[in-house]
Design a protein around this motif. Structure first.
Motif, PDB file in Angstrom:
ATOM      1  N   MET A  69       0.771  -0.922   0.053  1.00 20.65           N
ATOM      2  CA  MET A  69       0.234  -0.032   0.338  1.00 20.65           C
ATOM      3  C   MET A  69       0.647   1.090  -0.240  1.00 20.65           C
ATOM      4  O   MET A  69       0.745   2.677  -0.761  1.00 20.65           O
ATOM      5  N   PHE A  70       1.475   1.117   0.793  1.00 21.85           N
ATOM      6  CA  PHE A  70       2.375   2.653   0.302  1.00 21.85           C
ATOM      7  C   PHE A  70       3.245   2.707  -0.674  1.00 21.85           C
ATOM      8  O   PHE A  70       3.442   3.500  -0.785  1.00 21.85           O
ATOM      9  N   ARG A  71       3.994   1.890  -1.118  1.00 20.52           N
ATOM     10  CA  ARG A  71       4.145   2.026  -2.111  1.00 20.52           C
ATOM     11  C   ARG A  71       2.519   2.237  -3.111  1.00 20.52           C
ATOM     12  O   ARG A  71       3.398   3.262  -4.295  1.00 20.52           O
ATOM     13  N   ASN A  72       1.993   1.850  -3.380  1.00 17.27           N
ATOM     14  CA  ASN A  72       1.205   2.057  -4.671  1.00 17.27           C
ATOM     15  C   ASN A  72       1.106   3.925  -3.506  1.00 17.27           C
ATOM     16  O   ASN A  72       0.870   4.750  -5.066  1.00 17.27           O
ATOM     17  N   GLY A  73       1.013   3.890  -2.564  1.00 18.69           N
ATOM     18  CA  GLY A  73       1.549   5.932  -2.368  1.00 18.69           C
ATOM     19  C   GLY A  73       2.237   6.358  -2.596  1.00 18.69           C
ATOM     20  O   GLY A  73       1.870   7.576  -2.239  1.00 18.69           O
ATOM     21  N   GLY A  74       3.355   6.119  -2.950  1.00 15.81           N
ATOM     22  CA  GLY A  74       4.356   6.509  -2.753  1.00 15.81           C
ATOM     23  C   GLY A  74       5.222   6.959  -1.834  1.00 15.81           C
ATOM     24  O   GLY A  74       5.691   8.176  -1.977  1.00 15.81           O
ATOM     25  N   ARG A  75       4.790   6.513  -1.401  1.00 13.52           N
ATOM     26  CA  ARG A  75       5.522   6.734   0.145  1.00 13.52           C
ATOM     27  C   ARG A  75       6.891   5.152   0.542  1.00 13.52           C
ATOM     28  O   ARG A  75       6.780   4.684   1.560  1.00 13.52           O
ATOM     29  N   GLU A  76       7.387   5.491  -0.008  1.00 13.04           N
ATOM     30  CA  GLU A  76       8.897   4.814   0.038  1.00 13.04           C
ATOM     31  C   GLU A  76       9.789   4.634   0.938  1.00 13.04           C
ATOM     32  O   GLU A  76       9.809   3.582   1.677  1.00 13.04           O
ATOM     33  N   GLU A  77       9.695   5.976   2.399  1.00 17.00           N
ATOM     34  CA  GLU A  77      10.247   5.186   2.949  1.00 17.00           C
ATOM     35  C   GLU A  77       9.697   4.974   3.976  1.00 17.00           C
ATOM     36  O   GLU A  77      10.073   4.196   5.225  1.00 17.00           O
ATOM     37  N   LEU A  78       8.069   4.824   4.044  1.00 13.88           N
ATOM     38  CA  LEU A  78       7.505   4.406   5.036  1.00 13.88           C
ATOM     39  C   LEU A  78       7.111   2.741   4.591  1.00 13.88           C
ATOM     40  O   LEU A  78       7.392   2.288   5.431  1.00 13.88           O
ATOM     41  N   ALA A  79       7.453   2.140   3.325  1.00 14.29           N
ATOM     42  CA  ALA A  79       7.402   1.591   2.740  1.00 14.29           C
ATOM     43  C   ALA A  79       9.417   0.492   3.323  1.00 14.29           C
ATOM     44  O   ALA A  79       8.486  -0.950   3.702  1.00 14.29           O
ATOM     45  N   ALA A  80      10.542   1.730   3.207  1.00 16.01           N
ATOM     46  CA  ALA A  80      11.360   1.381   3.631  1.00 16.01           C
ATOM     47  C   ALA A  80      11.469   0.336   5.436  1.00 16.01           C
ATOM     48  O   ALA A  80      12.309  -0.476   5.586  1.00 16.01           O
ATOM     49  N   ALA A  81      10.124   1.604   5.736  1.00 16.63           N
ATOM     50  CA  ALA A  81      10.043   1.133   7.602  1.00 16.63           C
ATOM     51  C   ALA A  81       9.712  -0.147   7.626  1.00 16.63           C
ATOM     52  O   ALA A  81      10.047  -0.303   8.642  1.00 16.63           O
ATOM     53  N   GLU A  82       8.391  -0.452   7.050  1.00 21.80           N
ATOM     54  CA  GLU A  82       7.961  -1.419   7.129  1.00 21.80           C
ATOM     55  C   GLU A  82       9.023  -3.090   6.582  1.00 21.80           C
ATOM     56  O   GLU A  82       9.151  -3.829   7.676  1.00 21.80           O
ATOM     57  N   GLU A  83       9.755  -2.467   6.121  1.00 20.00           N
ATOM     58  CA  GLU A  83      10.335  -3.989   5.741  1.00 20.00           C
ATOM     59  C   GLU A  83      11.671  -4.094   6.511  1.00 20.00           C
ATOM     60  O   GLU A  83      11.512  -5.210   6.713  1.00 20.00           O
ATOM     61  N   ALA A  84      12.077  -3.163   7.356  1.00 20.84           N
ATOM     62  CA  ALA A  84      13.284  -3.485   8.227  1.00 20.84           C
ATOM     63  C   ALA A  84      12.509  -4.241   9.044  1.00 20.84           C
ATOM     64  O   ALA A  84      13.128  -4.957   9.638  1.00 20.84           O
ATOM     65  N   GLU A  85      11.451  -3.744   9.228  1.00 21.04           N
ATOM     66  CA  GLU A  85      10.676  -4.536  10.313  1.00 21.04           C
ATOM     67  C   GLU A  85      10.632  -6.387   9.819  1.00 21.04           C
ATOM     68  O   GLU A  85      10.314  -6.633  10.958  1.00 21.04           O
ATOM     69  N   VAL A  86      10.024  -6.351   9.055  1.00 23.45           N
ATOM     70  CA  VAL A  86      10.130  -7.476   8.349  1.00 23.45           C
ATOM     71  C   VAL A  86      11.621  -8.354   8.197  1.00 23.45           C
ATOM     72  O   VAL A  86      10.965  -9.618   9.203  1.00 23.45           O
ATOM     73  N   ALA A  87      11.825  -7.541   8.028  1.00 25.84           N
ATOM     74  CA  ALA A  87      13.762  -8.446   8.131  1.00 25.84           C
ATOM     75  C   ALA A  87      14.283  -8.659   9.952  1.00 25.84           C
ATOM     76  O   ALA A  87      14.532 -10.026   9.794  1.00 25.84           O
ATOM     77  N   VAL A  88      13.559  -8.258  10.694  1.00 23.78           N
ATOM     78  CA  VAL A  88      13.818  -8.373  11.725  1.00 23.78           C
ATOM     79  C   VAL A  88      12.771  -9.854  12.472  1.00 23.78           C
ATOM     80  O   VAL A  88      13.093 -10.759  13.357  1.00 23.78           O
ATOM     81  N   ILE A  89      11.467  -9.708  11.841  1.00 27.33           N
ATOM     82  CA  ILE A  89      10.941 -10.948  12.161  1.00 27.33           C
ATOM     83  C   ILE A  89      10.828 -11.997  11.667  1.00 27.33           C
ATOM     84  O   ILE A  89      11.167 -12.724  12.419  1.00 27.33           O
ATOM     85  N   ASP A  90      11.891 -11.791  10.439  1.00 35.06           N
ATOM     86  CA  ASP A  90      12.052 -13.218   9.700  1.00 35.06           C
ATOM     87  C   ASP A  90      13.139 -14.188  10.437  1.00 35.06           C
ATOM     88  O   ASP A  90      13.487 -14.610  10.519  1.00 35.06           O
ATOM     89  N   ARG A  91      14.045 -12.891  10.837  1.00 37.60           N
ATOM     90  CA  ARG A  91      14.592 -13.398  12.124  1.00 37.60           C
ATOM     91  C   ARG A  91      14.710 -15.026  12.870  1.00 37.60           C
ATOM     92  O   ARG A  91      15.467 -15.209  13.731  1.00 37.60           O
TER      93      ARG A  91
END
Length: 150
Positions: A69-91
């Motif tokens: 949703m963030f990428r579709n809305g053009g909010r790349e910085e928020l998408a990057a923050a969510e990706e960082a959280e996904v990386a932590v969860i994946d650990r």
């Protein structure tokens, strides 16, 4: 236990001064605590690791949807923050089965149960979740089960 790994990771993040990781782990711990409260009233408490894995999988799914949703809305910085959280969860999530391993598990269950058509999909999915739920993305598995039973 996964809970212990999460607690140790939080301590390590605090010592390292990694605020982003510490914040993500804090969210994980809050979600697990909420799930613990929900389970308290259950007649039989589920095993701990499967409960934690379920919470982590749900959190990851929510983050992935948010990223889209963030990428579709053009909010790349928020998408990057969510990706960082996904990386932590994946650990903390166990290694997921590959598509080939998932297909093999589906075939084994299909043969074992004598499943032959779409009418058996519910039974096959239930057995697949019971056996491999913690290491399987059930939404992807659903498509593979449909293909196997079609």
């Amino acid at each position: 236990m996964i809970r212990d790994d999460i607690k140790q990771a939080q301590i390590a993040a605090m010592k390292a001064g990694d605020k982003d990781t510490r914040a993500a782990i804090g969210l994980i711990q809050a979600a697990i605590k909420n799930r613990d409260i929900e389970v308290r009233t259950a007649a039989q408490a589920p095993d701990d690791d499967p409960l934690v894995v379920e919470v982590l999988q749900k959190m990851k799914k929510q983050r992935i949807e948010s990223i889209q949703m963030f990428r579709n809305g053009g909010r790349e910085e928020l998408a990057a923050a969510e990706e960082a959280e996904v990386a932590v969860i994946d650990r903390f999530l166990p290694k997921q089965l590959s598509e080939e391993e998932t297909s093999a598990a589906i075939e084994a269950i299909k043969v074992e149960m004598g499943a032959s058509g779409m009418k058996d999909m519910g039974r096959v999915m239930a057995e697949l979740k019971a056996r491999h739920g913690s290491v399987l993305d059930m939404s992807k598995a659903s498509g593979l089960v449909k293909a196997a039973l079609a």
